[in-house]
Scaffold this motif. Structure first.
Motif, PDB file in Angstrom:
ATOM      1  N   GLU A  19       0.828  -1.215   0.000  1.00 22.10           N
ATOM      2  CA  GLU A  19       0.000   0.000   0.000  1.00 22.10           C
ATOM      3  C   GLU A  19       0.863   1.266   0.000  1.00 22.10           C
ATOM      4  OE1 GLU A  19      -3.187   0.231  -0.743  1.00 22.10           O
ATOM      5  OE2 GLU A  19      -2.984  -1.928  -0.994  1.00 22.10           O
ATOM      6  N   LEU A  20       1.959   1.214   0.767  1.00 25.84           N
ATOM      7  CA  LEU A  20       2.872   2.358   0.814  1.00 25.84           C
ATOM      8  C   LEU A  20       3.534   2.578  -0.552  1.00 25.84           C
ATOM      9  CD1 LEU A  20       3.755   4.304   3.095  1.00 25.84           C
ATOM     10  CD2 LEU A  20       5.788   2.888   3.402  1.00 25.84           C
ATOM     11  N   MET A  21       3.877   1.490  -1.210  1.00 24.71           N
ATOM     12  CA  MET A  21       4.479   1.595  -2.549  1.00 24.71           C
ATOM     13  C   MET A  21       3.480   2.195  -3.532  1.00 24.71           C
ATOM     14  SD  MET A  21       6.854  -1.691  -3.302  1.00 24.71           S
ATOM     15  CE  MET A  21       5.575  -2.906  -3.324  1.00 24.71           C
ATOM     16  N   THR A  73       1.069   7.878 -16.052  1.00 25.11           N
ATOM     17  CA  THR A  73       0.120   7.036 -15.311  1.00 25.11           C
ATOM     18  C   THR A  73       0.857   5.875 -14.665  1.00 25.11           C
ATOM     19  OG1 THR A  73      -1.584   7.621 -16.921  1.00 25.11           O
ATOM     20  CG2 THR A  73      -2.031   5.712 -15.529  1.00 25.11           C
ATOM     21  N   PHE A  74       0.527   5.622 -13.417  1.00 25.62           N
ATOM     22  CA  PHE A  74       1.099   4.458 -12.741  1.00 25.62           C
ATOM     23  C   PHE A  74       0.212   3.252 -13.039  1.00 25.62           C
ATOM     24  CE2 PHE A  74       0.621   1.905  -8.734  1.00 25.62           C
ATOM     25  CZ  PHE A  74       1.737   1.116  -8.974  1.00 25.62           C
ATOM     26  N   LEU A  75       0.802   2.201 -13.579  1.00 29.93           N
ATOM     27  CA  LEU A  75       0.045   0.972 -13.854  1.00 29.93           C
ATOM     28  C   LEU A  75       0.183   0.057 -12.645  1.00 29.93           C
ATOM     29  CD1 LEU A  75      -1.478  -0.701 -16.180  1.00 29.93           C
ATOM     30  CD2 LEU A  75       0.704  -1.916 -16.358  1.00 29.93           C
ATOM     31  N   HIS A  76      -0.895  -0.095 -11.905  1.00 35.07           N
ATOM     32  CA  HIS A  76      -0.834  -0.950 -10.712  1.00 35.07           C
ATOM     33  C   HIS A  76      -1.190  -2.397 -11.057  1.00 35.07           C
ATOM     34  CE1 HIS A  76      -2.595  -2.791  -6.982  1.00 35.07           C
ATOM     35  NE2 HIS A  76      -1.331  -2.571  -6.671  1.00 35.07           N
ATOM     36  N   ARG A  77      -0.298  -3.275 -10.671  1.00 36.43           N
ATOM     37  CA  ARG A  77      -0.584  -4.704 -10.752  1.00 36.43           C
ATOM     38  C   ARG A  77      -0.093  -5.331  -9.449  1.00 36.43           C
ATOM     39  NH1 ARG A  77      -3.124  -3.277 -14.274  1.00 36.43           N
ATOM     40  NH2 ARG A  77      -3.272  -3.956 -16.453  1.00 36.43           N
ATOM     41  N   ASP A  78      -0.913  -6.199  -8.871  1.00 31.54           N
ATOM     42  CA  ASP A  78      -0.474  -6.956  -7.697  1.00 31.54           C
ATOM     43  C   ASP A  78       0.091  -8.274  -8.211  1.00 31.54           C
ATOM     44  OD1 ASP A  78      -0.013  -8.209  -5.352  1.00 31.54           O
ATOM     45  OD2 ASP A  78      -2.035  -7.978  -4.548  1.00 31.54           O
ATOM     46  N   PHE A  79       1.428  -8.302  -8.337  1.00 32.88           N
ATOM     47  CA  PHE A  79       2.085  -9.500  -8.883  1.00 32.88           C
ATOM     48  C   PHE A  79       2.367 -10.542  -7.795  1.00 32.88           C
ATOM     49  CE2 PHE A  79       3.840  -5.990 -11.687  1.00 32.88           C
ATOM     50  CZ  PHE A  79       3.284  -6.405 -12.886  1.00 32.88           C
ATOM     51  N   ARG A  80       2.019 -10.227  -6.532  1.00 38.27           N
ATOM     52  CA  ARG A  80       2.428 -11.100  -5.425  1.00 38.27           C
ATOM     53  C   ARG A  80       2.032 -12.577  -5.557  1.00 38.27           C
ATOM     54  NH1 ARG A  80       0.665  -7.261  -0.515  1.00 38.27           N
ATOM     55  NH2 ARG A  80      -1.008  -6.892  -2.018  1.00 38.27           N
ATOM     56  N   PRO A  81       0.852 -12.889  -6.111  1.00 39.31           N
ATOM     57  CA  PRO A  81       0.511 -14.320  -6.230  1.00 39.31           C
ATOM     58  C   PRO A  81       1.529 -15.117  -7.072  1.00 39.31           C
ATOM     59  CG  PRO A  81      -1.428 -12.962  -6.574  1.00 39.31           C
ATOM     60  CD  PRO A  81      -0.254 -12.031  -6.532  1.00 39.31           C
TER      61      PRO A  81
END
Ligand code: SF4
Length: 184
Positions: A119-121, A135-143
């Motif tokens: 979240e901080l990132m 534009t910041f492209l947000h992806r949650d790559f953690r999985p």
């Protein structure tokens, strides 16, 4: 979309690049990590990434130099709050480069790590994007983290033992020491 992908290291890049390509996005890699110390560690991570990028035909821009002093100056004694400064440093560099070089978006392989404050990132990346007009492209790559680590091991890539800064290197030994003491 023209995406500049900030890359912290080759093992973290594996699944980020793979999943982005599966989405039809062809990223350009960007290296700027003044948080990695000492120099030998910095050089090893950068060289590993350069070789890996070549092997998967990923264009890679080397955007920064070894930055021990830059990093310490920015942290300015706030050792506990250093990670936000560290995210800002790297995301601002990526966002600025993206804006100056015709990229519409930027993102970072740091979003694959379960060890980072996601979240901080996200907050730091969005602020950097707004500052530089991209534009910041947000992806949650953690999985995909474990899969990426397994593939990195199978490829024989260098795998670092700590996050990057001299403080995280110290913590690595402190944790080990505490564990040993708890066993006594
Ligand atoms: S622990 Fe990792 S994210 Fe935090 S300041 Fe050090 S290198 Fe940066």
């Amino acid at each position: 979309m023209k995406l500049l992908l900030h890359i912290c290291c080759a093992p973290c890049a594996i699944m980020c690049v793979k999943t982005l390509r599966e989405e039809g996005i062809e990223p350009v890699g960007y290296w700027d990590n003044p948080n990695i110390h000492p120099y030998t560690e910095y050089r090893t991570r950068r060289q590993t990434l350069e070789e890996y990028a070549k092997s998967i035909s990923l264009p890679l821009i080397i955007g920064g130099k070894y930055g021990l002093r830059t990093f310490l100056d920015e942290v300015n004694g706030d050792y506990t709050g250093r990670c936000l400064t560290c995210y800002r440093l790297r995301f601002e560099s990526a966002a600025a480069y993206a804006a100056e070089n015709g990229f519409t978006h930027f993102s970072s392989t740091l979003f694959v790590s379960p060890y980072q404050n996601h979240e901080l990132m996200k907050q730091a990346a969005e602020e950097a994007a707004a500052k530089y007009g991209v534009t910041f492209l947000h992806r949650d790559f953690r999985p995909y983290f474990r899969e990426g680590q397994d593939e990195a091991r199978a490829l024989g890539l260098y795998m670092q033992k700590y996050c990057g800064c001299i403080f995280s290197e110290e913590e690595r030994y402190q944790k080990r020491k505490k564990k040993k003491e708890a066993q006594v």
